[in-house]
Design a protein around this motif. Structure first.
Motif, PDB file in Angstrom:
ATOM      1  N   SER A 278      52.108   3.395  -4.046  1.00 54.29           N
ATOM      2  CA  SER A 278      52.570   3.171  -2.639  1.00 54.29           C
ATOM      3  C   SER A 278      54.385   3.607  -2.742  1.00 54.29           C
ATOM      4  CB  SER A 278      52.708   1.631  -2.186  1.00 54.29           C
ATOM      5  OG  SER A 278      53.152   0.801  -2.912  1.00 54.29           O
ATOM      6  N   ARG A 279      54.800   3.169  -3.686  1.00 54.10           N
ATOM      7  CA  ARG A 279      56.396   3.614  -4.031  1.00 54.10           C
ATOM      8  C   ARG A 279      56.875   3.156  -5.410  1.00 54.10           C
ATOM      9  NH1 ARG A 279      57.033  -1.394  -1.245  1.00 54.10           N
ATOM     10  NH2 ARG A 279      58.844  -2.689  -2.106  1.00 54.10           N
ATOM     11  N   TYR A 280      57.779   3.970  -5.800  1.00 56.23           N
ATOM     12  CA  TYR A 280      58.319   3.955  -7.137  1.00 56.23           C
ATOM     13  C   TYR A 280      59.819   3.266  -6.820  1.00 56.23           C
ATOM     14  CZ  TYR A 280      55.262   7.570  -8.568  1.00 56.23           C
ATOM     15  OH  TYR A 280      54.023   8.486  -8.932  1.00 56.23           O
ATOM     16  N   THR A 281      60.130   2.110  -7.810  1.00 56.36           N
ATOM     17  CA  THR A 281      61.203   1.482  -7.563  1.00 56.36           C
ATOM     18  C   THR A 281      62.380   1.740  -8.473  1.00 56.36           C
ATOM     19  OG1 THR A 281      60.519  -0.232  -9.142  1.00 56.36           O
ATOM     20  CG2 THR A 281      59.727  -0.763  -6.758  1.00 56.36           C
ATOM     21  N   HIS A 282      63.444   1.418  -8.360  1.00 58.80           N
ATOM     22  CA  HIS A 282      64.637   1.549  -9.501  1.00 58.80           C
ATOM     23  C   HIS A 282      64.746   0.365 -10.415  1.00 58.80           C
ATOM     24  CE1 HIS A 282      65.166   5.735  -7.469  1.00 58.80           C
ATOM     25  NE2 HIS A 282      65.457   4.706  -6.266  1.00 58.80           N
ATOM     26  N   SER A 283      63.926  -0.302 -10.444  1.00 63.27           N
ATOM     27  CA  SER A 283      64.235  -1.461 -11.394  1.00 63.27           C
ATOM     28  C   SER A 283      62.750  -1.730 -11.970  1.00 63.27           C
ATOM     29  CB  SER A 283      64.417  -2.661 -10.485  1.00 63.27           C
ATOM     30  OG  SER A 283      64.146  -4.012 -11.222  1.00 63.27           O
ATOM     31  N   GLY A 284      62.861  -1.956 -13.597  1.00 58.97           N
ATOM     32  CA  GLY A 284      61.565  -2.355 -14.033  1.00 58.97           C
ATOM     33  C   GLY A 284      60.878  -3.456 -13.807  1.00 58.97           C
ATOM     34  N   SER A 285      61.622  -4.541 -13.654  1.00 57.31           N
ATOM     35  CA  SER A 285      60.921  -5.762 -13.127  1.00 57.31           C
ATOM     36  C   SER A 285      60.503  -5.801 -11.612  1.00 57.31           C
ATOM     37  CB  SER A 285      62.237  -7.094 -13.532  1.00 57.31           C
ATOM     38  OG  SER A 285      63.188  -6.807 -12.737  1.00 57.31           O
ATOM     39  N   LYS A 286      61.231  -5.143 -11.003  1.00 61.24           N
ATOM     40  CA  LYS A 286      60.923  -5.182  -9.404  1.00 61.24           C
ATOM     41  C   LYS A 286      59.356  -4.956  -9.033  1.00 61.24           C
ATOM     42  CE  LYS A 286      62.267  -3.888  -4.704  1.00 61.24           C
ATOM     43  NZ  LYS A 286      63.247  -2.987  -3.989  1.00 61.24           N
ATOM     44  N   PRO A 287      58.314  -4.142  -9.690  1.00 57.18           N
ATOM     45  CA  PRO A 287      57.094  -3.937  -9.240  1.00 57.18           C
ATOM     46  C   PRO A 287      56.332  -5.438  -9.618  1.00 57.18           C
ATOM     47  CG  PRO A 287      57.757  -2.017 -10.378  1.00 57.18           C
ATOM     48  CD  PRO A 287      58.830  -2.975 -10.378  1.00 57.18           C
ATOM     49  N   CYS A 288      56.896  -6.182 -10.889  1.00 54.78           N
ATOM     50  CA  CYS A 288      56.188  -7.287 -11.052  1.00 54.78           C
ATOM     51  C   CYS A 288      56.552  -8.419  -9.922  1.00 54.78           C
ATOM     52  CB  CYS A 288      56.412  -7.837 -12.237  1.00 54.78           C
ATOM     53  SG  CYS A 288      55.465  -9.128 -13.068  1.00 54.78           S
ATOM     54  N   LYS A 289      57.835  -8.358  -9.731  1.00 60.42           N
ATOM     55  CA  LYS A 289      58.422  -9.140  -8.380  1.00 60.42           C
ATOM     56  C   LYS A 289      57.649  -9.087  -7.460  1.00 60.42           C
ATOM     57  CE  LYS A 289      62.926  -9.746 -10.672  1.00 60.42           C
ATOM     58  NZ  LYS A 289      64.458  -9.286 -10.294  1.00 60.42           N
ATOM     59  N   LEU A 290      57.328  -7.810  -7.149  1.00 62.50           N
ATOM     60  CA  LEU A 290      56.864  -7.503  -5.780  1.00 62.50           C
ATOM     61  C   LEU A 290      55.250  -8.031  -5.540  1.00 62.50           C
ATOM     62  CD1 LEU A 290      58.206  -4.063  -4.791  1.00 62.50           C
ATOM     63  CD2 LEU A 290      58.671  -6.016  -3.801  1.00 62.50           C
ATOM     64  N   ALA A 291      54.658  -8.113  -6.891  1.00 65.69           N
ATOM     65  CA  ALA A 291      53.269  -8.505  -7.103  1.00 65.69           C
ATOM     66  C   ALA A 291      53.142  -9.684  -6.846  1.00 65.69           C
ATOM     67  CB  ALA A 291      52.644  -8.040  -8.279  1.00 65.69           C
ATOM     68  N   ALA A 292      54.190 -10.615  -7.702  1.00 67.60           N
ATOM     69  CA  ALA A 292      54.184 -11.963  -7.609  1.00 67.60           C
ATOM     70  C   ALA A 292      54.448 -12.473  -6.086  1.00 67.60           C
ATOM     71  CB  ALA A 292      55.446 -12.380  -8.509  1.00 67.60           C
ATOM     72  N   SER A 293      55.120 -11.917  -5.320  1.00 70.64           N
ATOM     73  CA  SER A 293      55.421 -12.261  -3.896  1.00 70.64           C
ATOM     74  C   SER A 293      54.365 -11.951  -2.986  1.00 70.64           C
ATOM     75  CB  SER A 293      56.796 -11.800  -3.418  1.00 70.64           C
ATOM     76  OG  SER A 293      56.653 -10.498  -3.292  1.00 70.64           O
ATOM     77  N   GLY A 294      53.364 -11.047  -3.492  1.00 71.04           N
ATOM     78  CA  GLY A 294      52.311 -10.843  -2.571  1.00 71.04           C
ATOM     79  C   GLY A 294      52.504  -9.503  -1.839  1.00 71.04           C
ATOM     80  N   GLU A 295      53.837  -8.770  -2.009  1.00 71.49           N
ATOM     81  CA  GLU A 295      53.747  -7.506  -1.317  1.00 71.49           C
ATOM     82  C   GLU A 295      53.024  -6.277  -1.991  1.00 71.49           C
ATOM     83  OE1 GLU A 295      57.990  -6.618  -0.250  1.00 71.49           O
ATOM     84  OE2 GLU A 295      58.558  -8.787  -1.097  1.00 71.49           O
ATOM     85  N   THR A 296      52.621  -6.598  -3.174  1.00 74.54           N
ATOM     86  CA  THR A 296      51.570  -5.582  -3.654  1.00 74.54           C
ATOM     87  C   THR A 296      50.754  -6.273  -4.329  1.00 74.54           C
ATOM     88  OG1 THR A 296      51.430  -3.474  -4.761  1.00 74.54           O
ATOM     89  CG2 THR A 296      52.986  -4.804  -5.537  1.00 74.54           C
ATOM     90  N   PRO A 297      49.405  -5.852  -4.612  1.00 77.02           N
ATOM     91  CA  PRO A 297      48.488  -6.428  -5.542  1.00 77.02           C
ATOM     92  C   PRO A 297      48.601  -6.145  -7.187  1.00 77.02           C
ATOM     93  CG  PRO A 297      47.259  -5.218  -3.800  1.00 77.02           C
ATOM     94  CD  PRO A 297      48.677  -4.989  -3.685  1.00 77.02           C
ATOM     95  N   ILE A 298      49.243  -4.750  -7.362  1.00 77.33           N
ATOM     96  CA  ILE A 298      49.400  -4.320  -8.577  1.00 77.33           C
ATOM     97  C   ILE A 298      50.899  -3.792  -8.698  1.00 77.33           C
ATOM     98  CG2 ILE A 298      48.741  -2.682 -10.225  1.00 77.33           C
ATOM     99  CD1 ILE A 298      46.087  -2.733  -8.896  1.00 77.33           C
ATOM    100  N   GLY A 299      51.528  -4.259  -9.849  1.00 80.82           N
ATOM    101  CA  GLY A 299      53.055  -3.727 -10.141  1.00 80.82           C
ATOM    102  C   GLY A 299      52.945  -3.599 -11.663  1.00 80.82           C
ATOM    103  N   VAL A 300      53.242  -2.137 -11.932  1.00 81.82           N
ATOM    104  CA  VAL A 300      53.077  -1.695 -13.391  1.00 81.82           C
ATOM    105  C   VAL A 300      54.663  -2.238 -13.932  1.00 81.82           C
ATOM    106  CG1 VAL A 300      53.283   0.210 -14.936  1.00 81.82           C
ATOM    107  CG2 VAL A 300      51.511  -0.051 -13.112  1.00 81.82           C
TER     108      VAL A 300
END
Length: 342
Positions: free
Chosen positions: A203-225
């Motif tokens: 859906s998108r690429y972030t500029h932070s390595g931890s952000k995909p997991c934070k977004l998954a944790a908050s429910g903004e995405t089901p999967i964060g690499v």
């Protein structure tokens, strides 16, 4: 109180004032570039200052790719004294540009050989290893009827379209270790084909390595690499995520430390590296990382697999560093259209 006593007291106070002023002036401010997580910086500096209270760390913190680019841009006029917490692949690039000052810290011989530069006098020393993982939000996945992935290949399945977020490797060290590891796991041609398939589901690429997991944790995405350390930390705080360690193997990189060539605070920078390889520092690293540079120190980290080190691929750091520029350019040309604005 007699005049004589008053005079003696005045002289004593003046002497103390001079001594205090001298101690303040003697304190050294060390500019340290880092990609460590922002919430760890205070703890790292505090532990360092227990042994070296006369050295004040001035942190300059950003994502790995941004810190690396900043250091390279400052090559002719270095602004950093040292690096504490930057990917080894980045430090190999800096070493290739003759930007590091070789130094063998006290106790460096106690580190695992793969956690230090192979030169007799190393240009960098390792701290800990951080490894890739998938942060999988079980609640959001249930809403979308998404099965839990068990492999990297799974993430290319149509069922995950629009449900995956990962870091941009040009900005993030985690993103680069993902890309460079996939090219090693699958081979270069199949690696790029895999990323073509994955890109369809991003859906998108972030500029932070931890952000995909934070977004998954908050429910903004089901999967964060992302990386395991951040996932474990968020899960420990109650986030509804599971950590998935894909069966093909885990890309990884190591945090490392080095002295920047040309520093005017060489003595203080050497003390920083002395601490960075110490047992105290390795025990500190182990609070978040399951694998550290000093053998025998690491204790199990909650939510990490017991055999974490065995899941890490045989990472060719020299190849990754030597091909970094070409890999990043190719990735940007193919996939950058889905990146977040900087």
């Amino acid at each position: 109180m007699t005049v004589k006593l008053v005079n003696k007291l005045s002289i004593a106070l003046m002497t103390a004032g001079v001594a205090l002023t001298g101690s303040v002036q003697a304190a050294t401010e060390l500019t340290v570039y880092t990609a460590l997580e922002a919430d760890d910086l205070k703890r790292y500096a505090s532990e360092f200052n227990k042994q070296y209270p006369d050295i004040k760390i001035k942190w300059v913190r950003d994502s790995t790719g941004i810190v690396t680019a900043k250091l390279l841009a400052e090559k002719e006029n270095p602004q950093a004294d040292a690096v504490w917490g930057l990917a080894a692949t980045s430090l190999l690039v800096l070493k290739g540009q003759a930007m590091l000052s070789p130094y063998a810290p006290q106790g460096v011989e106690n580190l695992s050989s793969k956690f230090r530069d192979a030169d007799q006098v190393p240009s960098w020393v390792g701290m800990n290893a951080w490894m890739a993982s998938i942060c999988f939000n079980t609640i959001e996945a249930k809403k979308h009827n998404l099965p839990k992935p068990t492999s990297w290949e799974d993430l290319t399945k149509p069922v995950y379209k629009g449900h995956v977020i990962m870091p941009n490797p040009n900005s993030s060290g985690t993103g680069f270790l993902d890309v460079s590891s996939w090219l090693q796991i699958f081979g270069e041609d199949k690696g790029w084909s895999f990323m073509d398939g994955l890109h369809q589901n991003i859906s998108r690429y972030t500029h932070s390595g931890s952000k995909p997991c934070k977004l998954a944790a908050s429910g903004e995405t089901p999967i964060g690499v992302s990386f395991a350390f951040r996932g474990a930390k968020l899960k420990n705080k109650g986030a509804p995520i599971d950590l998935v360690f894909p069966r093909e193997g885990l890309g990884w990189d190591m945090e490392a430390a080095a002295i920047i060539k040309g520093t005017k605070n060489l003595s203080a920078a050497k003390k920083l590296l002395d601490f960075a390889v110490s047992k105290d520092a390795n025990q500190m690293y182990n609070k978040g990382f399951a694998v550290v540079a000093m053998p025998g120190v690491a204790k199990p980290v909650q939510y990490f697999p017991a055999d974490a080190e065995s899941l890490m691929i045989d990472n060719n750091f020299a190849w990754a560093a030597n091909n970094r520029k070409e890999i990043l350019a190719k990735w940007q040309n193919r996939y950058d259209g889905k990146s977040e604005p900087k």
